[in-house]
Write an enzyme that holds these catalytic residues in place. Structure first.
Site, short mmCIF file in Angstrom:
data_model
loop_
_atom_site.label_atom_id
_atom_site.label_comp_id
_atom_site.label_asym_id
_atom_site.label_seq_id
_atom_site.Cartn_x
_atom_site.Cartn_y
_atom_site.Cartn_z
N ASP A 256 -86.03 -12.78 -47.87
CA ASP A 256 -85.22 -13.99 -47.96
C ASP A 256 -84.90 -14.30 -49.42
O ASP A 256 -85.81 -14.32 -50.27
CB ASP A 256 -85.96 -15.18 -47.32
CG ASP A 256 -85.98 -15.06 -45.80
OD1 ASP A 256 -85.23 -14.23 -45.26
OD2 ASP A 256 -86.76 -15.80 -45.17
N TYR B 182 -63.26 -18.53 -59.74
CA TYR B 182 -63.86 -17.22 -59.44
C TYR B 182 -63.72 -16.29 -60.64
O TYR B 182 -64.70 -15.65 -61.06
CB TYR B 182 -63.17 -16.63 -58.21
CG TYR B 182 -63.65 -15.25 -57.83
CD1 TYR B 182 -64.86 -15.07 -57.16
CD2 TYR B 182 -62.89 -14.10 -58.13
CE1 TYR B 182 -65.30 -13.80 -56.80
CE2 TYR B 182 -63.33 -12.83 -57.78
CZ TYR B 182 -64.53 -12.69 -57.12
OH TYR B 182 -64.97 -11.43 -56.77
N LYS C 5 -66.72 -14.39 -62.90
CA LYS C 5 -66.83 -12.93 -63.02
C LYS C 5 -66.72 -12.50 -64.48
O LYS C 5 -67.39 -11.57 -64.91
CB LYS C 5 -65.78 -12.25 -62.14
CG LYS C 5 -66.08 -12.36 -60.65
CD LYS C 5 -67.44 -11.75 -60.31
CE LYS C 5 -67.71 -11.71 -58.82
NZ LYS C 5 -69.06 -11.19 -58.51
N1 NAP Z 1 -64.28 -7.78 -51.59
C1 NAP Z 1 -63.54 -7.75 -52.69
O1 NAP Z 1 -62.29 -7.66 -52.68
C2 NAP Z 1 -64.19 -7.82 -54.04
C3 NAP Z 1 -63.43 -7.48 -55.17
C4 NAP Z 1 -64.01 -7.56 -56.42
C5 NAP Z 1 -65.33 -7.97 -56.54
N2 NAP Z 1 -66.05 -8.29 -55.44
C6 NAP Z 1 -67.42 -8.76 -55.63
O2 NAP Z 1 -68.29 -7.83 -55.00
C7 NAP Z 1 -69.43 -8.51 -54.50
C8 NAP Z 1 -69.60 -8.16 -53.04
O3 NAP Z 1 -68.47 -8.59 -52.30
P1 NAP Z 1 -68.23 -8.14 -50.79
O4 NAP Z 1 -66.83 -7.71 -50.63
O5 NAP Z 1 -69.31 -7.23 -50.37
O6 NAP Z 1 -68.37 -9.55 -50.07
P2 NAP Z 1 -69.16 -9.96 -48.74
O7 NAP Z 1 -69.19 -8.85 -47.75
O8 NAP Z 1 -68.58 -11.28 -48.35
O9 NAP Z 1 -70.64 -10.15 -49.28
C9 NAP Z 1 -71.01 -11.18 -50.11
C10 NAP Z 1 -72.46 -11.47 -49.80
O10 NAP Z 1 -72.88 -12.48 -50.71
C11 NAP Z 1 -73.81 -13.26 -50.01
N3 NAP Z 1 -74.01 -14.56 -50.60
C12 NAP Z 1 -73.11 -15.54 -50.84
N4 NAP Z 1 -73.72 -16.62 -51.35
C13 NAP Z 1 -75.04 -16.31 -51.43
C14 NAP Z 1 -76.18 -16.99 -51.87
N5 NAP Z 1 -76.13 -18.25 -52.34
N6 NAP Z 1 -77.37 -16.37 -51.82
C15 NAP Z 1 -77.46 -15.10 -51.36
N7 NAP Z 1 -76.42 -14.38 -50.91
C16 NAP Z 1 -75.22 -14.99 -50.96
C17 NAP Z 1 -73.24 -13.39 -48.61
O11 NAP Z 1 -74.30 -13.74 -47.76
P3 NAP Z 1 -74.14 -14.21 -46.23
O12 NAP Z 1 -74.14 -12.94 -45.45
O13 NAP Z 1 -75.32 -15.08 -46.01
O14 NAP Z 1 -72.83 -14.96 -46.16
C18 NAP Z 1 -72.67 -12.00 -48.38
O15 NAP Z 1 -73.59 -11.17 -47.71
C19 NAP Z 1 -69.20 -9.99 -54.78
O16 NAP Z 1 -69.87 -10.36 -55.96
C20 NAP Z 1 -67.71 -10.09 -54.98
O17 NAP Z 1 -67.36 -11.17 -55.81
C21 NAP Z 1 -65.51 -8.21 -54.18
#
Ligand code: NAP
Length: 246
Positions: free
Chosen positions: A61, A152, A156
Site C-alpha cells: 500500500d 501538469y 513534470k
Molecule cells: N499516458 C500518457 O500519455 C503519459 C505521457 C507522458 C507521461 N506520462 C506519465 O507516465 C506516468 C504513468 O502514466 P500512465 O499512462 O501509466 O497512467 P495510468 O495508467 O493512469 O497510471 C497512473 C497511476 O498513478 C497512480 N496514482 C495516481 N495518484 C496516486 C497517488 N496519490 N498515490 C499512488 N498512486 C497514484 C494511479 O493509481 P490508481 O490505480 O489508484 O488510480 C495509477 O495507477 C505518469 O507519471 C504520467 O504522468 C503518461
C-alpha cells in the site's frame, strides 16, 4: 533473484516497462507493486505481472500524497535488494486545472512533491545497497509548459529536473537514473483525448525505456522524433508558442 519495485503499481506505462524488463532479462525476477489500496486496477495489475513471467508478485500500500508514510513504504520495499525502481504514479488534470485550487494542489502533491519524496528515499537506499537502476516517468509536457497543460506540465518540468540531476549525484554510487519523456501514450490516462500524430503506446514506451537503460542513457524521449521536434519547440518565441492551440 532480481527485484523490481513499481511505484504507481497499476500504471499502464509502468506495467508495460515491467513486462519488457521481464521479457528482456530472463533471470528469475520478483515484482513488488506499490499503489493505493483503493486502486480499481490492482487485481488486473497483479495478474498482468504474473502472466508476464514474474516468479513472485506482491502489493504494497502506497499513496504518493501521504509523504509521511513514504519512509515506511520504502523500508518495506528494501527489506531485500531492489534492482530496478520505477516511479510511475501521476495524474493528468486538464487545461482548466489551474482555476481549481484544490485540484491544482493535489496534482502538485502527487506529481511533484510525491515524486521528489520517494526520489530522495530511493536514492539513499539504492546508494546504500551499492547500486541499482531508477526510472522516472516524466513527460514531453515538461519540456515547455503550454496553455493546455499549465499545472501538469509544470509538475513534470520540476520532477524531470530533479531526477536528471539526481542521476548526476548518484553516478559515483553506482546508481543509474533514467528520465523517460513520453508524448501522449494511448491508454487510460489519456482516454478521450484526441490522438496526436506523434502518439505512442505503453509498449513503445517500454521498449525505448529498456533500451535506454541498457545503453546507460540519462533520458529518453518517446517517440524518438521528439529529439528533433523538441529543439524547435523549446526555442519558439513566446509570441508564437502562446498562440499554439495545443
Ligand atoms: N499516458 C500518457 O500519455 C503519459 C505521457 C507522458 C507521461 N506520462 C506519465 O507516465 C506516468 C504513468 O502514466 P500512465 O499512462 O501509466 O497512467 P495510468 O495508467 O493512469 O497510471 C497512473 C497511476 O498513478 C497512480 N496514482 C495516481 N495518484 C496516486 C497517488 N496519490 N498515490 C499512488 N498512486 C497514484 C494511479 O493509481 P490508481 O490505480 O489508484 O488510480 C495509477 O495507477 C505518469 O507519471 C504520467 O504522468 C503518461
Amino acid at each position: 533473484m532480481k527485484r523490481i519495485l513499481l511505484l504507481g503499481g497499476a500504471s499502464e506505462l509502468g506495467l508495460a516497462i515491467v513486462a519488457e524488463l521481464l521479457q528482456t532479462d530472463k533471470s528469475p525476477t520478483a515484482v513488488l507493486l506499490a499503489g493505493r489500496p483503493s486502486s480499481a486496477h490492482r487485481e488486473q495489475a497483479l495478474a498482468q505481472v504474473r502472466q508476464a513471467g514474474a516468479v513472485r508478485v506482491g502489493w504494497l500500500d502506497f499513496d504518493a500524497e501521504a509523504v509521511d508514510d513514504h519512509q515506511r513504504v520504502l523500508d518495506a520495499a528494501f527489506r531485500e535488494r531492489v534492482d530496478v525502481a520505477i516511479v510511475a504514479f501521476g495524474i493528468l488534470g486538464d487545461r482548466q486545472t489551474w482555476r481549481d485550487h484544490e485540484a491544482t494542489l493535489r496534482l502538485v502533491r502527487t506529481n511533484y512533491v510525491g515524486a521528489v519524496s520517494v526520489g530522495v528515499l530511493l536514492a539513499q537506499r539504492l546508494a546504500a545497497q551499492g547500486g541499482g537502476q531508477l526510472v522516472a516517468l516524466s513527460s514531453m509536457a515538461g519540456e515547455r509548459v503550454r496553455r493546455t497543460n499549465l499545472v501538469y506540465g509544470s509538475t513534470k518540468a520540476g520532477m524531470d529536473g530533479f531526477y536528471l540531476q539526481l542521476g548526476v549525484e548518484l553516478a559515483d554510487a553506482g546508481v543509474q537514473v533514467l528520465v523517460v519523456r513520453p508524448g501522449l501514450a494511448v491508454g487510460r490516462m489519456t482516454a478521450g483525448r484526441r490522438r496526436k500524430p506523434l502518439s505512442t503506446t505503453p509498449e513503445q514506451v517500454a521498449r525505448a525505456t529498456v533500451r535506454a537503460l541498457a545503453a546507460g542513457r540519462p533520458k529518453v524521449r518517446v517517440p524518438a522524433a521528439f529529439n528533433v521536434i523538441s529543439v524547435i519547440f523549446r526555442n519558439l518565441p513566446a509570441a508564437v508558442a502562446n498562440r499554439l492551440p495545443f
